[in-house]
Design an enzyme around this catalytic site. Structure first.
Site, PDB file in Angstrom:
ATOM      1  N   ASP A 209       5.915 -23.120  52.112  1.00 15.13           N
ATOM      2  CA  ASP A 209       5.278 -23.808  53.162  1.00 15.13           C
ATOM      3  C   ASP A 209       5.924 -24.852  54.079  1.00 15.13           C
ATOM      4  OD1 ASP A 209       5.110 -20.800  54.039  1.00 15.13           O
ATOM      5  OD2 ASP A 209       3.060 -20.526  54.500  1.00 15.13           O
TER       6      ASP A 209
ATOM      7  N   ARG B 135      14.014 -21.826  56.772  1.00 13.85           N
ATOM      8  CA  ARG B 135      12.919 -20.864  58.072  1.00 13.85           C
ATOM      9  C   ARG B 135      12.410 -22.280  59.037  1.00 13.85           C
ATOM     10  NH1 ARG B 135       7.515 -19.785  55.978  1.00 13.85           N
ATOM     11  NH2 ARG B 135       8.333 -17.855  55.472  1.00 13.85           N
TER      12      ARG B 135
HETATM   13  P1  FDA Z   1       4.749 -20.537  71.277  1.00 11.49           P
HETATM   14  O1  FDA Z   1       3.655 -20.282  70.391  1.00 11.49           O
HETATM   15  O2  FDA Z   1       5.746 -21.466  71.842  1.00 11.49           O
HETATM   16  O3  FDA Z   1       5.278 -19.147  72.214  1.00 11.49           O
HETATM   17  C1  FDA Z   1       5.831 -18.935  73.074  1.00 11.49           C
HETATM   18  C2  FDA Z   1       6.289 -17.906  73.597  1.00 11.49           C
HETATM   19  O4  FDA Z   1       6.033 -16.774  72.443  1.00 11.49           O
HETATM   20  C3  FDA Z   1       5.253 -18.119  74.071  1.00 11.49           C
HETATM   21  O5  FDA Z   1       5.553 -17.787  75.809  1.00 11.49           O
HETATM   22  C4  FDA Z   1       5.300 -16.231  74.472  1.00 11.49           C
HETATM   23  O6  FDA Z   1       6.209 -15.234  75.191  1.00 11.49           O
HETATM   24  C5  FDA Z   1       5.846 -15.534  73.237  1.00 11.49           C
HETATM   25  N1  FDA Z   1       4.058 -14.994  72.595  1.00 11.49           N
HETATM   26  C6  FDA Z   1       3.717 -16.376  71.257  1.00 11.49           C
HETATM   27  N2  FDA Z   1       2.515 -15.507  70.765  1.00 11.49           N
HETATM   28  C7  FDA Z   1       2.696 -14.328  71.543  1.00 11.49           C
HETATM   29  C8  FDA Z   1       1.675 -13.301  71.423  1.00 11.49           C
HETATM   30  N3  FDA Z   1       0.731 -12.651  70.328  1.00 11.49           N
HETATM   31  N4  FDA Z   1       2.379 -11.752  72.265  1.00 11.49           N
HETATM   32  C9  FDA Z   1       2.992 -12.052  72.968  1.00 11.49           C
HETATM   33  N5  FDA Z   1       4.147 -13.318  73.124  1.00 11.49           N
HETATM   34  C10 FDA Z   1       3.648 -13.934  72.119  1.00 11.49           C
HETATM   35  N6  FDA Z   1       3.933 -23.369  61.297  1.00 11.49           N
HETATM   36  C11 FDA Z   1       3.559 -24.176  59.939  1.00 11.49           C
HETATM   37  O7  FDA Z   1       3.380 -25.135  60.526  1.00 11.49           O
HETATM   38  N7  FDA Z   1       4.572 -23.826  58.960  1.00 11.49           N
HETATM   39  C12 FDA Z   1       4.993 -22.905  58.131  1.00 11.49           C
HETATM   40  O8  FDA Z   1       4.797 -22.709  56.968  1.00 11.49           O
HETATM   41  C13 FDA Z   1       4.919 -21.739  59.242  1.00 11.49           C
HETATM   42  N8  FDA Z   1       5.947 -21.129  59.071  1.00 11.49           N
HETATM   43  C14 FDA Z   1       5.804 -19.634  59.419  1.00 11.49           C
HETATM   44  C15 FDA Z   1       6.329 -18.413  59.516  1.00 11.49           C
HETATM   45  C16 FDA Z   1       6.190 -17.234  60.079  1.00 11.49           C
HETATM   46  C17 FDA Z   1       7.364 -16.127  59.836  1.00 11.49           C
HETATM   47  C18 FDA Z   1       5.984 -17.694  61.286  1.00 11.49           C
HETATM   48  C19 FDA Z   1       6.624 -17.187  62.583  1.00 11.49           C
HETATM   49  C20 FDA Z   1       5.895 -19.144  61.966  1.00 11.49           C
HETATM   50  C21 FDA Z   1       5.377 -20.424  60.763  1.00 11.49           C
HETATM   51  N9  FDA Z   1       4.606 -20.834  61.337  1.00 11.49           N
HETATM   52  C22 FDA Z   1       4.627 -21.942  60.462  1.00 11.49           C
HETATM   53  C23 FDA Z   1       3.944 -21.601  62.691  1.00 11.49           C
HETATM   54  C24 FDA Z   1       4.703 -21.906  63.634  1.00 11.49           C
HETATM   55  O9  FDA Z   1       5.271 -23.216  63.249  1.00 11.49           O
HETATM   56  C25 FDA Z   1       3.981 -21.429  65.012  1.00 11.49           C
HETATM   57  O10 FDA Z   1       3.621 -21.972  64.983  1.00 11.49           O
HETATM   58  C26 FDA Z   1       4.102 -20.358  65.290  1.00 11.49           C
HETATM   59  O11 FDA Z   1       5.318 -19.354  65.092  1.00 11.49           O
HETATM   60  C27 FDA Z   1       3.946 -19.878  67.311  1.00 11.49           C
HETATM   61  O12 FDA Z   1       4.690 -20.366  67.427  1.00 11.49           O
HETATM   62  P2  FDA Z   1       6.595 -19.722  68.700  1.00 11.49           P
HETATM   63  O13 FDA Z   1       7.154 -20.607  68.273  1.00 11.49           O
HETATM   64  O14 FDA Z   1       6.310 -18.412  67.896  1.00 11.49           O
HETATM   65  O15 FDA Z   1       6.320 -19.797  70.119  1.00 11.49           O
END
Ligand code: FDA
Length: 315
Positions: free
Chosen positions: A141, A191
């Site tokens: 991570d 990732r």
């Molecule tokens: P964001 O949070 O900006 O959401 C974008 C859009 O996605 C929203 O506008 C909505 O449309 C949709 N959405 C999001 N959440 C939703 C919900 N609950 N229900 C419905 N729609 C929703 N971070 C880090 O710093 N180090 C790491 O090692 C990791 N590892 C990691 C692994 C995996 C598998 C994931 C998915 C994420 C991580 N992260 C992470 C966390 C990552 O950095 C980030 O904070 C979250 O994934 C949220 O970002 P999104 O890309 O989902 O977009």
């Protein structure tokens, strides 16, 4: 504006020991935590993994715990991973990498003094050996930006023996497009996520649109490269762009994967899997759920409202 302030407050709260005590001791219903976390114990992680695999999903399991303060705690985390991998091996769930593990180097002692990085790499090496024995992989991570270089250095060390160790890069960091170019080589599992920590403007983009544009640039580099991109996002626009890039670069399904967090957009996870895409669910388990939960709250006001409503209704 309000969302940014709430996000900053929640990310600060994730670091607060006092607030942590209040939240952990609040009569918060188990179901709130259970929406995002498999449970406290190894058997909870194994049982939930089995159910996700039965639904056609892949899994990466994370033993919750970060900011380890002494070597005994670091050894405890290492042992928890070894036990988990043993159980995944026995159950057949690790076969072909269907269930792998995600590891935070801080949890195995990266910040414990001058030789912390060396000791955490050694612990990760033991965990990787066990993963190799049962036929699965480990992904490191990404944590806050002060650890990025150290973590990438550990990655290089570990990949000498275990070339399949996965890297994680965060699109909110200004450096990440360059890191993606370095990492987009054959056999390299990478990732890409947006990033979940509170970072200064000197190293990170602050605006959502900038972070998203950086994500697209990084994804272009990874999808055009020879490695194995693991696109970790719930963002529907980014998922669509990933699909378009796969077509543009003539990537077969299975030469990249989508990743999402346990409990977030489960219908989207199922939809992509039904289309034949590889979808891996990041599944945390363990008692140290506080910091993880706060970061999920910071990402989405709706999650916060859900959590606060539960506190109020059960309190
Ligand atoms: P964001 O949070 O900006 O959401 C974008 C859009 O996605 C929203 O506008 C909505 O449309 C949709 N959405 C999001 N959440 C939703 C919900 N609950 N229900 C419905 N729609 C929703 N971070 C880090 O710093 N180090 C790491 O090692 C990791 N590892 C990691 C692994 C995996 C598998 C994931 C998915 C994420 C991580 N992260 C992470 C966390 C990552 O950095 C980030 O904070 C979250 O994934 C949220 O970002 P999104 O890309 O989902 O977009």
């Amino acid at each position: 504006m309000l969302t940014t302030a709430l996000r900053t407050t929640l990310l600060q709260a994730a670091k607060s020991r006092q607030l942590r005590q209040v939240v952990e001791n609040a009569p918060v219903s188990r179901s709130v935590v259970a929406r995002f976390v498999a449970g406290n114990h190894t058997e909870d992680a194994v049982r939930t993994s089995a159910s996700l695999v039965a639904d056609g999903l892949l899994v990466t399991v994370d033993h919750l715990g970060e900011d380890t303060v002494d070597q005994a705690q670091a050894n405890g985390v290492r042992d928890a991973y070894l036990e988990l991998l043993g159980r995944l091996g026995d159950s057949g769930l690790a076969e072909g990498g269907a269930v792998e593990v995600s590891l935070k180097l801080s949890a195995v002692g990266q910040s414990l003094g001058a030789d912390g990085p060396k000791r955490s790499t050694a612990a990760a090496h033991e965990i990787c050996s066990k993963a190799a024995e049962i036929g699965t992989s480990v992904t490191l991570d990404a944590e806050d930006h002060t650890t990025t270089d150290l973590t990438l250095e550990s990655l290089r060390d570990l990949r000498r023996d275990f070339p399949w160790v996965g890297a994680v890069v965060q699109s909110y960091l200004r450096r990440t497009e360059g890191d993606c170019s370095d990492l987009a080589h054959e056999g390299s599992r990478v990732r890409l996520c947006k990033g979940a920590y509170a970072e200064p403007a000197s190293v990170a983009f602050a605006e959502t649109a900038e972070i998203d544009r950086s994500y697209v640039r990084c994804m272009r580099v990874l999808m055009a490269g020879q490695g194995y991109p693991m696109l970790a996002t719930h963002d529907p626009r980014l998922v669509d762009i990933a699909g378009a890039l796969a077509v543009q670069h003539e990537r077969d399904q299975g030469s990249y994967e989508y990743q999402m967090l346990y409990g977030i957009r489960p219908f989207e996870q199922a939809r992509l899997a039904a289309l034949g895409e590889k979808v891996r669910v990041y599944l945390p388990y363990g008692e140290e759920w506080y910091g993880y939960l706060m970061r999920r709250m910071a990402e989405r006001p709706a999650n916060t409202a859900f959590f606060v409503r539960s506190l109020v209704s059960k309190g």
